[in-house]
Design a protein around this motif. Structure first.
Motif, mmCIF file in Angstrom:
data_model
loop_
_atom_site.group_PDB
_atom_site.id
_atom_site.type_symbol
_atom_site.label_atom_id
_atom_site.label_comp_id
_atom_site.label_asym_id
_atom_site.label_seq_id
_atom_site.Cartn_x
_atom_site.Cartn_y
_atom_site.Cartn_z
ATOM 1 N N ALA A 1 -2.570 0.765 -3.844
ATOM 2 C CA ALA A 1 -2.465 -0.500 -3.108
ATOM 3 C C ALA A 1 -2.527 -1.675 -4.066
ATOM 4 O O ALA A 1 -2.989 -1.558 -5.213
ATOM 5 N N VAL B 1 -4.959 -6.262 -1.105
ATOM 6 C CA VAL B 1 -4.639 -5.603 0.152
ATOM 7 C C VAL B 1 -5.676 -5.881 1.243
ATOM 8 O O VAL B 1 -5.325 -6.038 2.421
ATOM 9 N N GLU B 2 -6.944 -5.957 0.880
ATOM 10 C CA GLU B 2 -7.983 -6.267 1.863
ATOM 11 C C GLU B 2 -8.247 -7.764 1.958
ATOM 12 O O GLU B 2 -8.554 -8.277 3.044
ATOM 13 N N PHE C 1 -4.658 -0.438 7.277
ATOM 14 C CA PHE C 1 -3.541 -1.276 6.859
ATOM 15 C C PHE C 1 -2.659 -1.665 8.044
ATOM 16 O O PHE C 1 -2.326 -2.843 8.227
ATOM 17 N N SER C 2 -2.257 -0.690 8.843
ATOM 18 C CA SER C 2 -1.356 -0.993 9.957
ATOM 19 C C SER C 2 -2.023 -1.873 11.002
ATOM 20 O O SER C 2 -1.399 -2.783 11.554
ATOM 21 N N ALA D 1 0.857 -1.187 0.000
ATOM 22 C CA ALA D 1 0.000 0.000 0.000
ATOM 23 C C ALA D 1 0.888 1.230 0.000
ATOM 24 O O ALA D 1 2.055 1.180 0.414
ATOM 25 N N LEU E 1 -7.174 3.188 4.515
ATOM 26 C CA LEU E 1 -6.980 3.340 3.077
ATOM 27 C C LEU E 1 -8.282 3.763 2.413
ATOM 28 O O LEU E 1 -9.323 3.127 2.621
ATOM 29 N N TYR F 1 -2.039 -5.479 9.519
ATOM 30 C CA TYR F 1 -0.806 -6.182 9.168
ATOM 31 C C TYR F 1 0.402 -5.908 10.056
ATOM 32 O O TYR F 1 1.362 -6.679 10.049
#
Length: 646
Positions: free
Chosen positions: A259, A263-264, A282-283, A228, A249, A286
């Motif tokens: 991204a 990503v999802e 995101f953070s 991302a 995001l 992950y």
């Protein structure tokens, strides 16, 4: 059967401290001259590294050519190949590096400066790096259990070879990582995976005035990748010290977010996120967020310090640490500086060790008698059963830094002059930042020399490394002199930049480039020569605990240890315990008996006898003098032997 390796709470508490870098990115409306700024400290000095800065030339390639991908990792040489110009060509005794694999080559690749990571190219695209921690790991195809071709070093180099914009660099790196797989060299093994340094964070800037931050990690089944990117606000300053910083995001906002297609999906599949939780973070999904104080403070204290230096009005809490706390306090993605900043302001930040705060590393017993901010790593056996106790404060400027830089990209300059890379070798607190222009095609020889195991006075690295070590003898006394020399030489560097910028209107770009290369090379060599001369002055002035300023009386003095430190060290408690007086040397039994008998006689003697004994002594001395005088008159040499009277 391949299965994704993910981290659970039990593994979270065993994460090793992230030992790498600090990253700063600044938008064009937050700088004093409208440039965009990137900064990076490469702090991975705990292992052997190639300290050379290399120039990879621009090249044209035939149709159907392949681009080799190498396992760029620690150690010297970084890579040995004929494909990246003469600086990486094999020297005597060096074997060609074996590629992990190949990808299709493009028709033309841009020239760029290279170190552990790609630095800046002739189009004005620049990169800064820091490691992060994620919930997935992967390994290179060279391992029997590996499925990935690219690490971040090679991704960054490919981006600079192929791209003239930050968006191109992000898309290129992301697509290659997804197609061929991304891994980190610090991933451990399947039986003992490392979740502390297994992801990457880059900042990328360009001559259009855009600055982005990019996150990448291994994807599903220890292969492919997830990534991302988010644009840094034009009026913002971002800090990323070994941690992900992208939160929610908005994939519909193409101006500010990019991204990977998965990503999802991966987070949803693994149960790390659900649409019921709201927007995709995101953070939160992950980041490998260790629930112990050491790691969040290792990252978060630096983040707080950077933001507090540029935006003290925010009064951010230094003790939050950096953790993804749902609904809890956290530092922002970026801050708006209270005052606009320039390259020199960023250099000051890179040299910081919390001076003037309650975390000031020049204070306290650990700083020693002369207030050194350097803290060598301690025995991890003192870190508690779960690694949750025992650490020093982690400063921005750290002793194990290999190099650091400040990239200054000006939007109004010709492309070959757009980016000035202020580059410094070794720890920031003891280096000089020297300007390099992104279009120059050669690197001064002193920056191409240097191996960590062989002292080399021709090497710029060794000049700065030597002084950084010597000033540890009396930091609080020597370092102020270091700061004066840094300022003097960097003032000369800014003057050179002003001089060279004035040539931008030169009609012949080739003539202009030759002039820049000639002047820059001369200045870089001048700085290194001046620094070595300064080193030798410091060696002569500060050694053996003395400060020597001349050859006359009073020009050598001992500063001594400060009283507070002497007391802490127990100096004022000496001697420890009861002092035992010296015992006379042993004698023979006859001598001992005779001395004992004489002592008994003396104790029994009357005062009259004592007086008589004294008179006898005086008389004996007088007799000796008379004899000596008579001998002298006869012209005879005489020697008198004196023995102690019993």
């Amino acid at each position: 059967m391949r299965s994704i390796v993910y981290i659970a709470l039990l593994l979270l508490v065993s994460v090793a401290l992230r030992e790498c870098c600090t990253l700063i990115a600044v938008g064009k409306d937050a700088t004093v001259d409208g440039s965009v700024l990137l900064a990076h400290t490469d702090d991975a000095g705990g292992t052997a590294s190639d300290v050379r800065m290399v120039r990879v030339p621009a090249q044209d390639h035939p149709e159907g050519a392949k681009r080799a991908v190498y396992a760029i990792d620690d150690g010297y040489p970084r890579v040995v190949t004929h494909e990246r110009g003469p600086n990486y060509a094999p020297k005597e005794g060096e074997a060609l590096s074996k590629p992990l694999g190949h990808i299709p080559q493009v028709k033309h690749t841009f020239g760029y400066f290279d170190q552990n990571y790609g630095l800046t190219n002739d189009q004005g695209v620049s990169i800064a790096e820091t490691t992060g921690a994620a919930k997935t790991v992967g390994w290179p195809v060279s391992e029997p259990y590996g499925h990935c071709l690219f690490n971040i070093a090679e991704l960054s180099k490919v981006a600079l070879e192929r791209c003239a914009t930050a968006r191109c660099a992000i898309q290129t790196m992301g697509d290659l990582a997804v197609k061929y797989g991304f891994y980190s060299p610090e991933n451990g093994s399947p039986s003992n995976p490392d979740y502390g340094d297994n992801a990457e964070v880059l900042a990328i800037s360009d001559t259009k005035g855009e600055v982005w931050v990019f996150h990448v990690m291994t994807g599903e089944n220890n292969a492919s990748a997830v990534w991302a990117a988010q644009r840094v606000p034009d009026d913002g300053l971002l800090a990323a010290p070994n941690t992900f910083v992208i939160r929610e995001l908005d994939l519909h906002d193409h101006d500010n977010y990019m991204a990977s297609p998965n990503v999802e999906g991966l987070a949803l599949k693994m149960g790390w996120w659900s649409p019921k939780q709201g927007k995709f973070d995101f953070s939160k999904a992950y980041e490998n967020d260790a629930p112990i104080p050491v790691v969040p403070l290792y990252d978060g204290r630096r983040m707080w310090r950077i933001y507090d230096l540029v935006a003290p009005s925010l009064k951010l809490n230094p003790d939050w640490g950096y953790m993804i706390r749902p609904g809890g306090p956290s530092y922002p993605f970026a801050v708006r500086p209270d005052k606009k900043v320039g390259p020199r302001d960023i250099m000051v930040i890179l040299r910081d060790y919390y001076e003037g705060t309650k975390f000031d590393l020049t204070k306290g017993l650990a700083a020693g008698p002369f207030g050194s901010p350097v803290r060598y790593d301690g025995d991890r056996g003192l870190s508690g059963p779960n690694g949750d106790k025992g650490a020093w404060e982690r400063p921005i400027s750290i002793f194990r830094a290999l190099y650091s830089h400040v990239m200054q990209t000006r939007l109004h300059m010709p492309k070959g002059m757009a980016t000035v890379m202020w580059f410094g070798l070794d720890a920031p607190h003891g280096t000089v930042y020297v300007p390099f222009y992104n279009g120059q095609r050669a690197v001064p020889d002193c920056y191409l020399e240097g191996m960590q195991s062989k002292f080399n006075p021709k090497s710029a690295y060794w000049a700065f490394n030597f002084l950084n070590n010597w000033q540890q003898l009396m930091w609080g006394i020597i370092h102020p002199e270091v700061e004066v020399e840094q300022r003097r030489l960097e003032d000369e560097g800014f003057a050179l930049q002003k001089e060279l910028d004035a040539t931008a209107a030169t009609h012949d770009p080739e003539e202009r480039l030759r002039h820049i290369e000639k002047r820059q090379r001369a200045f870089a060599e001048h700085v290194v020569e001046e620094w070595w001369a300064f080193c030798w002055r410091v060696v002569a002035k500060y050694n053996n605990g003395y400060i020597t300023t001349g050859e006359k009386k009073g020009q050598v003095r001992i500063p001594g240890y400060p009283v507070w430190w002497l007391k802490k060290a127990g100096y004022d408690k000496y001697p420890h315990g009861e002092w035992i007086k010296p015992v006379p040397s042993p004698k023979s039994e006859g001598e001992v008996e005779a001395q004992s008998k004489a002592l008994r006689v003396r104790r029994q003697a009357s005062p009259v006898i004592t007086l008589a004994y004294s008179a006898l002594v005086v008389s004996g001395v007088a007799s000796i003098l008379v004899v000596a005088r008579a001998a002298s008159k006869r012209g005879e040499e005489s020697r008198l032997a004196y023995a102690p009277l019993e």
